[in-house]
Design a protein around this motif. Structure first.
Motif, PDB file in Angstrom:
ATOM      1  N   PRO A 296       9.030  76.112  31.254  1.00 34.79           N
ATOM      2  CA  PRO A 296       8.555  74.757  30.964  1.00 34.79           C
ATOM      3  C   PRO A 296       9.597  73.831  30.358  1.00 34.79           C
ATOM      4  N   ASN A 297      10.658  74.402  29.783  1.00 38.40           N
ATOM      5  CA  ASN A 297      11.620  73.507  29.129  1.00 38.40           C
ATOM      6  C   ASN A 297      13.009  74.125  29.070  1.00 38.40           C
ATOM      7  N   GLU A 298      13.941  73.297  28.713  1.00 41.47           N
ATOM      8  CA  GLU A 298      15.355  73.696  28.638  1.00 41.47           C
ATOM      9  C   GLU A 298      15.580  74.780  27.586  1.00 41.47           C
ATOM     10  N   ALA A 299      14.834  74.727  26.495  1.00 44.15           N
ATOM     11  CA  ALA A 299      15.006  75.722  25.430  1.00 44.15           C
ATOM     12  C   ALA A 299      14.708  77.125  25.943  1.00 44.15           C
ATOM     13  N   ASP A 300      13.682  77.266  26.771  1.00 45.35           N
ATOM     14  CA  ASP A 300      13.354  78.584  27.325  1.00 45.35           C
ATOM     15  C   ASP A 300      14.435  79.068  28.280  1.00 45.35           C
ATOM     16  N   ILE A 301      14.995  78.178  29.058  1.00 46.86           N
ATOM     17  CA  ILE A 301      16.082  78.554  29.973  1.00 46.86           C
ATOM     18  C   ILE A 301      17.305  78.981  29.168  1.00 46.86           C
ATOM     19  N   ASN A 302      17.617  78.260  28.101  1.00 42.84           N
ATOM     20  CA  ASN A 302      18.741  78.640  27.249  1.00 42.84           C
ATOM     21  C   ASN A 302      18.496  79.992  26.593  1.00 42.84           C
ATOM     22  N   PHE A 303      17.253  80.257  26.189  1.00 41.06           N
ATOM     23  CA  PHE A 303      16.898  81.556  25.615  1.00 41.06           C
ATOM     24  C   PHE A 303      17.147  82.663  26.635  1.00 41.06           C
ATOM     25  N   ILE A 304      16.733  82.455  27.875  1.00 40.87           N
ATOM     26  CA  ILE A 304      16.937  83.443  28.937  1.00 40.87           C
ATOM     27  C   ILE A 304      18.428  83.683  29.149  1.00 40.87           C
ATOM     28  N   CYS A 305      19.216  82.629  29.156  1.00 41.92           N
ATOM     29  CA  CYS A 305      20.671  82.781  29.314  1.00 41.92           C
ATOM     30  C   CYS A 305      21.253  83.634  28.192  1.00 41.92           C
TER      31      CYS A 305
ATOM     32  N   VAL B 298      11.978  92.281  32.326  1.00 35.50           N
ATOM     33  CA  VAL B 298      10.520  92.158  32.269  1.00 35.50           C
ATOM     34  C   VAL B 298      10.080  92.039  30.811  1.00 35.50           C
ATOM     35  N   ALA B 299      10.601  92.910  29.957  1.00 34.47           N
ATOM     36  CA  ALA B 299      10.199  92.906  28.549  1.00 34.47           C
ATOM     37  C   ALA B 299      10.657  91.651  27.809  1.00 34.47           C
ATOM     38  N   ARG B 300      11.855  91.172  28.104  1.00 36.59           N
ATOM     39  CA  ARG B 300      12.437  90.080  27.326  1.00 36.59           C
ATOM     40  C   ARG B 300      12.178  88.688  27.909  1.00 36.59           C
ATOM     41  N   VAL B 301      12.065  88.582  29.231  1.00 36.32           N
ATOM     42  CA  VAL B 301      12.134  87.271  29.875  1.00 36.32           C
ATOM     43  C   VAL B 301      10.856  86.866  30.610  1.00 36.32           C
ATOM     44  N   TYR B 302      10.232  87.761  31.321  1.00 37.94           N
ATOM     45  CA  TYR B 302       9.109  87.381  32.182  1.00 37.94           C
ATOM     46  C   TYR B 302       8.006  86.661  31.421  1.00 37.94           C
ATOM     47  N   ARG B 303       7.742  87.067  30.186  1.00 37.71           N
ATOM     48  CA  ARG B 303       6.664  86.427  29.418  1.00 37.71           C
ATOM     49  C   ARG B 303       7.051  85.028  28.935  1.00 37.71           C
ATOM     50  N   LYS B 304       8.328  84.664  28.995  1.00 37.67           N
ATOM     51  CA  LYS B 304       8.742  83.308  28.644  1.00 37.67           C
ATOM     52  C   LYS B 304       8.405  82.314  29.754  1.00 37.67           C
ATOM     53  N   ALA B 305       8.268  82.833  30.966  1.00 38.40           N
ATOM     54  CA  ALA B 305       7.998  81.976  32.120  1.00 38.40           C
ATOM     55  C   ALA B 305       6.534  81.528  32.117  1.00 38.40           C
ATOM     56  N   ILE B 306       6.292  80.403  32.784  1.00 36.87           N
ATOM     57  CA  ILE B 306       4.912  79.937  32.938  1.00 36.87           C
ATOM     58  C   ILE B 306       4.386  80.204  34.344  1.00 36.87           C
ATOM     59  N   ALA B 307       5.296  80.568  35.271  1.00 36.15           N
ATOM     60  CA  ALA B 307       4.859  80.811  36.653  1.00 36.15           C
ATOM     61  C   ALA B 307       5.986  81.458  37.457  1.00 36.15           C
TER      62      ALA B 307
END
Length: 167
Positions: A8-17, A65-74
């Protein structure tokens, strides 16, 4: 390692990176052995299946899966842009899409590179043979060495994916 996920936002993408950067530091380079497969990921497809004897790819996938998938909205699956049609266990498929936005994760993770996705049944054998012959003729190595992990993204209003960060 992971499906295309929507954030949903840039902060989540930066977290994934940052998560990918951390994970990349924990793993050594490894080799994926490749094999040409018809009827994958479904009966209309042809793909290169990946096997990793070290377990690195499997471990990276589970970490994602454990760290990133739940950050996504879709994902393409939860948005109906991709069909979960290679698994007959619909109850499991629904649960995984509901919680993680993807059906083919964890035990059902089968890494591959899709080459073709809509080959007609009557042309499948010939197309498969043509690809196989091309690989032989071009002396394509049946493996790929993995030395880095990239986070890919598709900018808004673009049809092309780009490397956002490589670790």
């Amino acid at each position: 390692i992971a499906d295309a996920l929507y954030c949903p936002n840039e902060a989540d993408i930066n977290f994934i990176c940052k998560e990918v950067e951390f994970l990349a530091q924990e793993f050594r380079p490894f080799r994926l052995n490749l094999s040409l497969e018809k009827n994958f990921p479904n009966e209309r497809g042809i793909a290169l299946l990946c096997q990793d004897k070290t377990g690195s790819l499997e471990a990276l996938h589970h970490e994602m899966v454990a760290r990133v998938y739940r950050k996504a909205i879709a994902s393409n699956y939860s948005l109906g842009l991709a069909q979960a049609d290679r698994d007959t266990d619909r109850e499991r498929t629904s649960l995984m899409i509901e919680h993680y936005h993807a059906p083919y994760i964890l035990q059902r993770f089968k890494p591959h590179f899709s080459l073709l996705s809509n080959v007609s049944a009557e042309k499948k054998e010939q197309v498969y043979q043509d690809i196989s012959d091309s690989f032989t003729r071009l002396k394509v190595e049946p493996f790929i060495d993995i030395r880095s992990i990239c986070v890919m993204h598709r900018p808004l209003h673009s049809s092309h994916w780009e490397i956002r960060r490589e670790n």
